[in-house]
Write a protein that holds these residues in place. Structure first.
Motif, PDB file in Angstrom:
ATOM      1  N   GLY A  55      -4.015  43.297 -18.329  1.00 22.22           N
ATOM      2  CA  GLY A  55      -5.246  42.550 -18.537  1.00 22.22           C
ATOM      3  C   GLY A  55      -6.245  42.865 -17.443  1.00 22.22           C
ATOM      4  O   GLY A  55      -6.430  44.027 -17.081  1.00 22.22           O
ATOM      5  N   THR A  56      -6.884  41.859 -16.878  1.00 22.71           N
ATOM      6  CA  THR A  56      -7.919  42.084 -15.857  1.00 22.71           C
ATOM      7  C   THR A  56      -7.398  41.809 -14.455  1.00 22.71           C
ATOM      8  O   THR A  56      -8.176  41.586 -13.534  1.00 22.71           O
TER       9      THR A  56
ATOM     10  N   PRO B  34      -0.096  49.171 -30.034  1.00 26.05           N
ATOM     11  CA  PRO B  34      -0.519  48.214 -31.070  1.00 26.05           C
ATOM     12  C   PRO B  34      -0.189  48.721 -32.466  1.00 26.05           C
ATOM     13  O   PRO B  34       0.084  49.908 -32.671  1.00 26.05           O
ATOM     14  N   ASP B  35      -0.218  47.805 -33.416  1.00 28.14           N
ATOM     15  CA  ASP B  35      -0.026  48.171 -34.828  1.00 28.14           C
ATOM     16  C   ASP B  35      -1.342  48.528 -35.501  1.00 28.14           C
ATOM     17  O   ASP B  35      -1.345  49.196 -36.539  1.00 28.14           O
TER      18      ASP B  35
ATOM     19  N   ASN C 106      -3.819  39.247 -31.952  1.00 25.20           N
ATOM     20  CA  ASN C 106      -4.560  40.204 -31.131  1.00 25.20           C
ATOM     21  C   ASN C 106      -3.688  40.972 -30.151  1.00 25.20           C
ATOM     22  O   ASN C 106      -4.065  42.050 -29.688  1.00 25.20           O
ATOM     23  N   GLY C 107      -2.508  40.431 -29.822  1.00 23.67           N
ATOM     24  CA  GLY C 107      -1.596  41.162 -28.955  1.00 23.67           C
ATOM     25  C   GLY C 107      -1.052  42.421 -29.600  1.00 23.67           C
ATOM     26  O   GLY C 107      -0.514  43.293 -28.907  1.00 23.67           O
TER      27      GLY C 107
ATOM     28  N   GLN D 225      -6.360  53.138 -23.045  1.00 22.55           N
ATOM     29  CA  GLN D 225      -6.182  51.740 -22.634  1.00 22.55           C
ATOM     30  C   GLN D 225      -5.811  50.874 -23.833  1.00 22.55           C
ATOM     31  O   GLN D 225      -4.969  49.979 -23.736  1.00 22.55           O
ATOM     32  N   ALA D 226      -6.440  51.145 -24.988  1.00 24.28           N
ATOM     33  CA  ALA D 226      -6.148  50.359 -26.196  1.00 24.28           C
ATOM     34  C   ALA D 226      -4.765  50.675 -26.761  1.00 24.28           C
ATOM     35  O   ALA D 226      -4.170  49.846 -27.453  1.00 24.28           O
ATOM     36  N   LEU D 227      -4.234  51.875 -26.465  1.00 31.00           N
ATOM     37  CA  LEU D 227      -2.973  52.310 -27.060  1.00 31.00           C
ATOM     38  C   LEU D 227      -1.753  52.024 -26.204  1.00 31.00           C
ATOM     39  O   LEU D 227      -0.627  52.050 -26.709  1.00 31.00           O
ATOM     40  N   VAL D 228      -1.929  51.759 -24.910  1.00 27.89           N
ATOM     41  CA  VAL D 228      -0.794  51.739 -23.992  1.00 27.89           C
ATOM     42  C   VAL D 228       0.215  50.653 -24.337  1.00 27.89           C
ATOM     43  O   VAL D 228       1.405  50.786 -24.025  1.00 27.89           O
TER      44      VAL D 228
END
Length: 330
Positions: A106-107, A160-161, A76-77, A154-157
């Protein structure tokens, strides 16, 4: 080289249950790296459930799923995820750059060290998704399309693959939908990113899709778009008569056949001639992802600017209700 040849996502006789009820079963297929895939099906078919399984959030009752070469949940990382209700999980008072930084930290709000490299990564992604100049705006001050860009950023920073998105075009006006689809095309073309999108409406995504997972008769299937774009298959899938329209330029569009539907069933959708006109207007300069992603993958360290993306609008256009193509409500 052998690792690169592995599928991005692979299902082997996968089955899942919720509350003792089987959602779907006998899922056996592989999705290759560098593709753009839709997950389609009717309400309750288990589209979001499939994303949950791929993220390891929901265990299988039978079979196996591997993602990026590892059992679901263990890589998931290397996955970026945009849920359908993004704003439910984020404080709407945070600024754009703060929300994107959460994709790295993260949070952990409050006092913690943010490196120069992390700030640079946030700035690069802001430029790429077309949010330059809006870094200090709060999420609740943005239009729906701009908020969706912030969610994707946020998902791309973390680079990710694999990017997973659940209904990213829902509740957006046509200009915003088109701009977001163009962003997906650039991610696939320039970063070589594998993208999987839960969506009701295939039409907006058709120019970039290489295949689709379709949930039919309680079983997930995967096929290339040449197989999926079949009137009989789509009619069976959605439970209403569907036509696949081919424009004079060779582009395809999915539309209900109003002459063969119950009265009122297809209100607000396009007939064949309107579909061809709509496609020409909105996708005259688009290219299928299958043709774009075959070359070498450029470096993702310095993403290009988002000048080619279309502007978002804060209010819905007057044509939205009459130009949505074939859409099923979830």
């Amino acid at each position: 080289m052998e690792k690169e040849a592995e599928p991005c996502i692979e299902f082997r006789q996968a089955a899942v249950q919720r509350g003792g009820r089987t959602i779907w079963s006998e899922g056996t297929f592989a999705i290759q790296r560098g593709t753009v895939t839709a997950i389609v099906g009717t309400n309750g078919a288990g589209k979001t459930t499939m994303i949950d399984v791929e993220l390891g959030l929901l265990p299988l009752c039978h079979g196996s799923v591997t993602v990026l070469g590892r059992p679901a949940g263990q890589a998931n990382g290397r996955i970026g995820y945009v849920p359908q209700n993004y704003m439910d999980d984020v404080d709407s008072n945070v600024t754009v750059d703060q929300s994107i930084l959460l994709g790295i930290t993260g949070t952990r709000f409050g006092f913690h060290r943010v490196t120069r490299e992390q700030r640079g990564a946030v700035a690069d992604i802001i430029d790429f998704v077309g949010l330059h100049g809006k870094e200090r705006m709060r999420l609740n001050e943005l239009s729906g399309g701009l908020r969706q860009r912030a969610a994707i950023a946020q998902a791309l920073v973390s680079h990710p693959d694999l990017l997973l998105l659940d209904e990213p075009l829902a509740n957006l006006d046509l200009a915003s939908q088109s701009a977001i689809v163009e962003l997906f095309a650039r991610l696939n073309r320039e970063w070589g990113m594998t993208i999987q999108i839960v969506s009701h409406d295939l039409n907006m995504l058709l120019p970039i899709l290489t295949g689709a997972v379709y949930l039919l008769d309680g079983h997930p299937h995967y096929s290339g778009m040449s197989t999926v774009l079949d009137s009989q298959l789509l009619t069976h899938l959605y439970g209403t008569k569907v036509e696949v329209v081919t424009t004079p330029q060779g582009d395809m569009f999915v539309t209900p056949n109003p002459d063969m539907e119950p009265a009122g069933h297809g209100d607000g959708t396009l007939d064949a001639s309107e579909a061809a006109c709509f496609f020409k207007q909105h996708y005259a300069h688009s290219h299928p992802a299958g043709q774009q992603s075959q070359g070498a993958t450029p470096s993702r360290a310095t993403p290009q600017s988002a000048a080619a993306t279309q502007p978002d609008t804060a209010t819905q256009g007057s044509t939205q209700g009459s130009t949505q193509g074939f859409t099923q409500e979830d």
